[in-house]
Design a protein around this motif. Structure first.
Motif, PDB file in Angstrom:
ATOM      1  N   ASP A  17      18.585  21.694  -3.538  1.00 10.82           N
ATOM      2  CA  ASP A  17      19.963  21.472  -3.099  1.00 10.82           C
ATOM      3  C   ASP A  17      20.876  21.286  -4.308  1.00 10.82           C
ATOM      4  O   ASP A  17      20.863  20.250  -4.966  1.00 10.82           O
ATOM      5  N   GLN A  18      21.700  22.283  -4.584  1.00  2.50           N
ATOM      6  CA  GLN A  18      22.582  22.230  -5.745  1.00  2.50           C
ATOM      7  C   GLN A  18      23.814  21.362  -5.509  1.00  2.50           C
ATOM      8  O   GLN A  18      24.570  21.089  -6.438  1.00  2.50           O
ATOM      9  N   GLU A  19      24.032  20.925  -4.267  1.00  5.04           N
ATOM     10  CA  GLU A  19      25.147  20.025  -3.973  1.00  5.04           C
ATOM     11  C   GLU A  19      24.823  18.587  -4.359  1.00  5.04           C
ATOM     12  O   GLU A  19      25.729  17.780  -4.514  1.00  5.04           O
ATOM     13  N   ILE A  20      23.541  18.286  -4.499  1.00  3.02           N
ATOM     14  CA  ILE A  20      23.144  16.934  -4.894  1.00  3.02           C
ATOM     15  C   ILE A  20      23.318  16.823  -6.397  1.00  3.02           C
ATOM     16  O   ILE A  20      22.618  17.476  -7.164  1.00  3.02           O
ATOM     17  N   ARG A  21      24.263  15.990  -6.808  1.00  3.00           N
ATOM     18  CA  ARG A  21      24.554  15.845  -8.240  1.00  3.00           C
ATOM     19  C   ARG A  21      23.552  14.944  -8.935  1.00  3.00           C
ATOM     20  O   ARG A  21      23.227  15.145 -10.098  1.00  3.00           O
ATOM     21  N   ASP A  64      19.133  13.103   4.307  1.00  7.38           N
ATOM     22  CA  ASP A  64      20.562  12.824   4.476  1.00  7.38           C
ATOM     23  C   ASP A  64      20.990  11.595   3.661  1.00  7.38           C
ATOM     24  O   ASP A  64      22.062  11.594   3.048  1.00  7.38           O
ATOM     25  N   ILE A  65      20.156  10.568   3.646  1.00  8.93           N
ATOM     26  CA  ILE A  65      20.471   9.367   2.862  1.00  8.93           C
ATOM     27  C   ILE A  65      20.546   9.709   1.377  1.00  8.93           C
ATOM     28  O   ILE A  65      21.450   9.260   0.663  1.00  8.93           O
ATOM     29  N   ILE A  66      19.612  10.517   0.903  1.00  5.74           N
ATOM     30  CA  ILE A  66      19.612  10.910  -0.515  1.00  5.74           C
ATOM     31  C   ILE A  66      20.901  11.649  -0.853  1.00  5.74           C
ATOM     32  O   ILE A  66      21.517  11.398  -1.885  1.00  5.74           O
ATOM     33  N   LYS A  67      21.329  12.558   0.033  1.00  2.00           N
ATOM     34  CA  LYS A  67      22.553  13.315  -0.221  1.00  2.00           C
ATOM     35  C   LYS A  67      23.789  12.419  -0.233  1.00  2.00           C
ATOM     36  O   LYS A  67      24.673  12.586  -1.073  1.00  2.00           O
ATOM     37  N   LYS A  68      23.856  11.456   0.684  1.00  2.00           N
ATOM     38  CA  LYS A  68      25.056  10.633   0.826  1.00  2.00           C
ATOM     39  C   LYS A  68      25.081   9.441  -0.122  1.00  2.00           C
ATOM     40  O   LYS A  68      26.134   9.107  -0.662  1.00  2.00           O
ATOM     41  N   GLN A  69      23.958   8.782  -0.309  1.00  3.11           N
ATOM     42  CA  GLN A  69      23.924   7.530  -1.072  1.00  3.11           C
ATOM     43  C   GLN A  69      23.589   7.710  -2.556  1.00  3.11           C
ATOM     44  O   GLN A  69      23.850   6.825  -3.351  1.00  3.11           O
TER      45      GLN A  69
END
Length: 166
Positions: free
Chosen positions: A65-69, A34-39
């Motif tokens: 996860d393709q949402e992680i840019r 979750d931290i990787i996705k948000k931060q």
């Protein structure tokens, strides 16, 4: 030193370096994901043995996860030294695999090197230019070249055991 005290020490140690900024701390693999996705951190230090979700699974989820840019560089710090698990970590994108116990300054240097490498987009395998001058060749970072060669060997499936002694 307990695991909790160890990680508290490490966060203070890394935070004391003016070039680095800690953007999160996770007690388990789900929270880390979750931290990787948000931060969107540049570099993630992770252990392979974590509650709820292990480190390899975190790396796998981030890769899928393709949402992680912005995919971070991973530095694995663990007590697990099994060859197959080490290979799996590199296959999932680990930039470094460091066994405990380790030298604190060496890890800080790896974090900085990995961050700079990602900033300069050195993740791509460098092609050797046949007409490159000796000076240009010598100026390239040897450690980056070796890391890229290792990643290329693992990617293509060509793998030989190498031994290096000091």
């Amino acid at each position: 030193m307990t695991t909790r005290r160890f990680y508290s020490f490490w966060i203070k140690y890394v935070s004391s370096d003016e070039e680095l900024n800690v953007v999160g701390k996770a007690g388990n693999g789900e929270d880390l994901y979750d931290i990787i996705k948000k931060q969107e951190p540049d570099v993630v230090l992770l252990d392979l043995v974590m509650p709820k979700v292990d480190g390899l699974t975190v790396m796998e989820r981030v890769n899928k996860d393709q949402e992680i840019r912005k995919h971070p560089a991973f530095i694995v710090i663990t007590a697990v030294g099994q060859e197959k698990i080490t290979e799996d970590a590199f296959d999932l994108g680990a930039d470094y695999y460091i066994l405990k116990p380790f030298d604190n300054e060496m890890v800080i240097n790896r974090i900085k090197h990995t961050r700079v490498k990602k900033d300069r987009n050195f993740a791509k395998v460098q092609k050797v230019n046949a007409y490159e001058s000796k000076k240009e060749y010598m100026e390239r970072n040897l450690e980056t070249d070796v890391t890229n060669i290792i990643h290329e060997i693992r990617r293509t499936g060509t793998y030989q055991r190498l031994s290096v002694s000091a």
